[in-house]
Write a protein that holds these residues in place. Sequence first.
Motif: not given
Length: 318
Positions: A125-127, A147-154, A188-189
């Motif tokens: 994630g850092v690179p 990258f945001l999808l795994p955080v937003i969707i269940p 993604p986090f």
Amino acid sequence: MTMQNVESAPHEDAPTTTEVGPLTAPTPPAPNPAADHIPGDRALSAQPSTWVAWAGIAAFLIFLLGILISVVIDSFGTAWFAKWLPEEFTAGWYSEAWSRFELGHVILVTLVVAISVVALSILIGVPASYTLARRQFPFKKAVTALFLLPVIIPPITFGIPLATVMYNFGLGRTVLAVILVNLVPSVPFVIITMTPFIEQINPAIENAARMSGARMRHVFVRILGPILVPGILAAVILVLVRTVGMFELTYLVSGPGTDTLVVSIFRAMTSAGGSEPRPLVSAMAFLYTAMMLITLIIALRFVNPTQLVARVSAGDDD
């Protein structure tokens, strides 16, 4: 009357003025109630919306504290029916849960999975966060949205296809499968946490190091590394808490010998048709809660996520 006396006599129609001499006392200022206000003091009266907000917060805390207290009491009680407290207290439920569900092995698996997911998430994630913060490339916004999808969707929506892939490759019910599926929301986090953090760092620091002959690896390790430590620690906290508490993804690919603590609690609740003694499950739930609290206390001992922006700003000013 002489001319001197006439000139010195005041005119009757002229307005009288008071000359302020060096010995004249200054006029006292008008009282100002705001001047007596001490910074930090607040008025006792507040708007109704403020009282409603505080009442809601207090009700939530009381409700949460009541649940925790009831679970703790239940884990030590032998029989608890219609009274305020159980009839007798015992610590035997903890020893029985430890031996019956092999909690020592379960906690070890939980720690191995959590540490592995944290390490791999930081390395990946850092690179990636640095690339998103410093580079311009086609479809950058689309990549950020992915990258945001795994955080937003269940998690269950992409957990079932992931579990299917793991079983097709023969990785089902293994620790490796548990680690891989937990990386999907954890990376993604890290990216979400680190990208704004890197964007606040002045690029002139990196440019100066490169002009001095430093390679990119040395710039990243020796210069950016110490500056990124608060952000990395904040990302570690988020990933650690999420991994230890992740149920859906872990449950789909784990099995006997690879369950984490939260999945083991669920299996204990549903085993034998849900006929397990309630204090036994409460003892496992209290162990899980204590484990999470200890993890948070240790993590927050080294970093306060709410001060990330302040630390970056202070570093830029220096």
